[in-house]
Design an enzyme around this catalytic site. Structure first.
Site, PDB file in Angstrom:
ATOM      1  N   LEU B  14      37.535  36.228  55.063  1.00 31.20           N
ATOM      2  CA  LEU B  14      36.360  35.492  54.567  1.00 31.20           C
ATOM      3  C   LEU B  14      35.125  36.400  54.582  1.00 31.20           C
ATOM      4  O   LEU B  14      34.163  36.172  55.302  1.00 31.20           O
ATOM      5  CB  LEU B  14      36.136  34.229  55.386  1.00 31.20           C
ATOM      6  CG  LEU B  14      37.248  33.174  55.271  1.00 31.20           C
ATOM      7  CD1 LEU B  14      36.883  31.921  56.042  1.00 31.20           C
ATOM      8  CD2 LEU B  14      37.537  32.827  53.804  1.00 31.20           C
ATOM      9  N   HIS B  15      35.191  37.463  53.781  1.00 35.18           N
ATOM     10  CA  HIS B  15      34.068  38.377  53.668  1.00 35.18           C
ATOM     11  C   HIS B  15      33.525  38.357  52.248  1.00 35.18           C
ATOM     12  O   HIS B  15      34.249  38.059  51.311  1.00 35.18           O
ATOM     13  CB  HIS B  15      34.496  39.780  54.070  1.00 35.18           C
ATOM     14  CG  HIS B  15      34.706  39.873  55.545  1.00 35.18           C
ATOM     15  ND1 HIS B  15      33.673  40.051  56.427  1.00 35.18           N
ATOM     16  CD2 HIS B  15      35.813  39.718  56.291  1.00 35.18           C
ATOM     17  CE1 HIS B  15      34.148  40.017  57.655  1.00 35.18           C
ATOM     18  NE2 HIS B  15      35.449  39.819  57.618  1.00 35.18           N
ATOM     19  N   THR B  16      32.302  38.719  52.123  1.00 34.79           N
ATOM     20  CA  THR B  16      31.538  38.670  50.860  1.00 34.79           C
ATOM     21  C   THR B  16      32.187  37.911  49.703  1.00 34.79           C
ATOM     22  O   THR B  16      31.997  36.724  49.611  1.00 34.79           O
ATOM     23  CB  THR B  16      31.079  40.057  50.420  1.00 34.79           C
ATOM     24  OG1 THR B  16      32.099  40.983  50.664  1.00 34.79           O
ATOM     25  CG2 THR B  16      29.848  40.447  51.202  1.00 34.79           C
ATOM     26  N   ARG B  17      32.932  38.573  48.830  1.00 31.22           N
ATOM     27  CA  ARG B  17      33.331  37.867  47.597  1.00 31.22           C
ATOM     28  C   ARG B  17      34.141  36.605  47.893  1.00 31.22           C
ATOM     29  O   ARG B  17      33.743  35.515  47.493  1.00 31.22           O
ATOM     30  CB  ARG B  17      34.069  38.811  46.643  1.00 31.22           C
ATOM     31  CG  ARG B  17      33.111  39.840  46.049  1.00 31.22           C
ATOM     32  CD  ARG B  17      33.810  40.887  45.221  1.00 31.22           C
ATOM     33  NE  ARG B  17      32.923  42.047  45.094  1.00 31.22           N
ATOM     34  CZ  ARG B  17      33.229  43.168  44.460  1.00 31.22           C
ATOM     35  NH1 ARG B  17      34.400  43.307  43.888  1.00 31.22           N
ATOM     36  NH2 ARG B  17      32.373  44.162  44.392  1.00 31.22           N
TER      37      ARG B  17
END
Lengths: 157, 86
Positions: B14-17
């Site tokens: 669950l990181h940036t994009r």
């Protein structure tokens, strides 16, 4: 490399800068990183392309952007740039616009991206008053003092 | 309150994009949504807080929803995470 050490070593802080639109605002940060040898000239274009494709995926909170591309898009080493704007710009995201704080991130691999960089940025904004303190800052020393205090608070928590 | 346990399958967690997509999905719901990884619980509606939790591929997280549309939120988000790409 920590947020603070990176900003000092790369001389990559610009405060109360002026940008006519979001592209110019992103460029302020990537230019600082390019000058410091952290990224090459592809990085800015890669961020614009990514934004065109995915939207502004790097708006972390109201007022705050963390523009970055992928490691293979011109990253030479890990580093940060911090830019605050005199007048905010709009990225086209109603949840977070307008933006006047940009922390440009360059990470050589996913691990540095996920673990190193972001935790320190999150720590800095854990105290919501730091948004306004950062906006008001006019000297590098003020910014460094804010980061020092945020790291100390994070360690104490 | 309703809770679901899910495992992260996409490469970037669950990181940036993908993280931003998850936050947008959470914001469709009125109820309060939090994401728990280990002892750390953060709002599902703030990308900054979510990224601070450092949720990576193969991590197991709990999604908690509390409010009027909690049941719909849990059903939707469980499936959303299972099908997340990027």
């Amino acid at each position: 490399m920590t947020l603070k050490d990176s900003l000092i070593a790369n001389n990559s802080i610009a405060l109360q800068a002026e940008a006519s639109d979001w592209q110019a605002a992103v460029k302020l940060g990537t230019d600082l990183l390019e000058k410091a040898g952290v990224v090459d000239s592809r990085y800015y274009g890669a961020i614009l392309e990514g934004t065109a494709k995915f939207g502004p995926y790097y708006l972390l909170a109201p007022g705050l952007a963390m523009p970055h591309g992928r490691p293979e898009e011109g990253v030479l080493k890990n580093g940060f740039a911090l830019v605050t704007l005199k007048e905010p710009v709009v990225f086209g995201d109603e949840d977070n616009d307008p933006i006047d704080i940009l922390i440009t991130l360059a990470a050589v691999d996913q691990e540095s991206h996920n673990v190193g960089g972001i935790t320190q940025v999150v720590n800095l904004f854990e105290d919501e008053d730091n948004f306004d303190r950062l906006r008001a800052a006019t000297t590098v020393d003020e910014v460094i003092a804010l980061i020092d205090k945020a790291e100390a608070d994070a360690q104490a928590a | 309150m309703q809770t679901a346990q899910v495992t992260i399958v996409n490469d970037n967690g669950l990181h940036t994009r993908p993280g931003q997509k998850f936050v947008k999905a959470c914001k469709q719901f009125e109820c309060e949504i939090t994401v728990q990884k280990g002892e750390k619980t953060v709002s599902g509606k703030s990308l900054m807080k979510l990224m601070g939790a450092g949720i990576c591929k193969d991590d197991t997280i709990q999604i908690h929803a509390n409010g009027v549309d909690e049941a719909e939120a849990i059903t939707y988000l469980t499936r959303f995470v299972a099908e997340l790409e990027g």
